[in-house]
Write a protein that holds these residues in place. Structure first.
Motif, PDB file in Angstrom:
ATOM      1  N   ARG A  97       0.829  -1.201   0.000  1.00  0.00           N
ATOM      2  CA  ARG A  97       0.000   0.000   0.000  1.00  0.00           C
ATOM      3  C   ARG A  97       0.871   1.262   0.000  1.00  0.00           C
ATOM      4  O   ARG A  97       0.619   2.200  -0.764  1.00  0.00           O
ATOM      5  N   VAL A 129      -5.765  -3.107  -2.250  1.00  0.00           N
ATOM      6  CA  VAL A 129      -4.966  -1.905  -2.517  1.00  0.00           C
ATOM      7  C   VAL A 129      -5.436  -1.228  -3.799  1.00  0.00           C
ATOM      8  O   VAL A 129      -5.434   0.001  -3.905  1.00  0.00           O
ATOM      9  N   GLN A 132      -8.051   1.294  -3.304  1.00  0.00           N
ATOM     10  CA  GLN A 132      -7.592   2.501  -2.619  1.00  0.00           C
ATOM     11  C   GLN A 132      -6.883   3.461  -3.573  1.00  0.00           C
ATOM     12  O   GLN A 132      -6.809   4.661  -3.290  1.00  0.00           O
TER      13      GLN A 132
END
Length: 254
Positions: A97, A129, A132
């Motif tokens: 991340r 991830v 995001q």
């Protein structure tokens, strides 16, 4: 001379002025590899294979940038083997991340996790991830599955075997101990039929499976076999890097 496709060898002026098509993050492990191969075998392989594939892509006009290799992987199955370094999957995801954030804010739109260790599994991490950082398309590959080893080696296995030993004999012969010092890599099979058939799974407890930490007999490995495999493998990986660089992430399906 620096290799412009390796971030570790590239300077700020070049980085500032280059529009990269994709970033590649090699991810290895530090663990026992039978008696004859070094602990960092997966990392040496990741470094060499990713660099050569990126060189081929760069020469074909694609700006593929290889990031420094992450040298530790998931080794929970080797917890009782001395100094097999372990990252838990949750730790890996935190690292991924953080690095994905850097790649995304640097304006690079594609990130490939170049896996070099069988204990690493990034698919679920990519799902999380990726949501995001929706502007960053994240993919993963495991080079060990890119070519059928049986076409090159008499005894392909999956750890410190003839494949890995031949590769290291070609790439870093000074790091390989004499093969007469190697164990034969005999590995026990699970006695649960569903797991032998492949539709059920449990983590292997390494010290119960193999006495020398190897899976696959390395005794017939040669540098010549490693050179042929390396050439064919990096050609295939290089083509993959080119396709990755060219891919329109909004038009990925036909």
């Amino acid at each position: 001379m620096s290799r412009p496709y390796l971030l570790a060898e590239t300077h700020w002026k070049a980085v500032k002025m280059t529009d990269y098509d994709a970033a590649v993050l090699p991810w290895g492990a530090t663990e026992a590899h039978n008696y004859h191969l070094p602990y960092a075998t997966d990392n040496y392989e990741a470094d060499a294979l990713a660099a050569e594939a990126a060189r081929l892509a760069w020469e074909a006009g694609r700006k593929v940038l290889v990031l420094p290799t992450i040298p530790f992987g998931v080794n929970t199955g080797q917890a009782d083997i001395r100094l097999c370094m372990n990252l838990y999957p949750s730790t890996q995801m935190a690292i991924l991340r953080d690095l994905a954030e850097v790649v995304a804010r640097s304006g690079i739109k594609k990130l490939l996790i170049f896996n070099s260790h069988g204990g690493n599994d990034f698919k679920q991490m990519v799902r999380e991830v990726g949501t995001q950082f929706p502007e960053l398309w994240i993919s993963t590959c495991f080079w060990f599955k890119a070519l059928d080893g049986s076409a090159y080696f008499a005894n392909p296995g999956d750890h410190a075997d003839e494949t890995e030993t031949s590769l290291l004999l070609h790439l870093y012969p000074e790091l390989v101990l004499p093969l007469e010092e190697a164990g034969e890599g005999r590995a026990k099979k699970t006695n649960i039929s569903a797991m032998r058939e492949g539709w059920a799974w449990a983590e292997r407890k390494w010290s119960q499976v193999t006495e020398d930490t190897g899976v696959g007999n390395p005794k017939e490995a040669t540098a010549e076999k490693g050179a042929l495999f390396y050439t064919d493998l990096t050609q295939k990986l290089g083509q993959f890097f080119i396709e990755l660089a060219d891919a329109d992430v909004n038009q990925l399906y036909e």
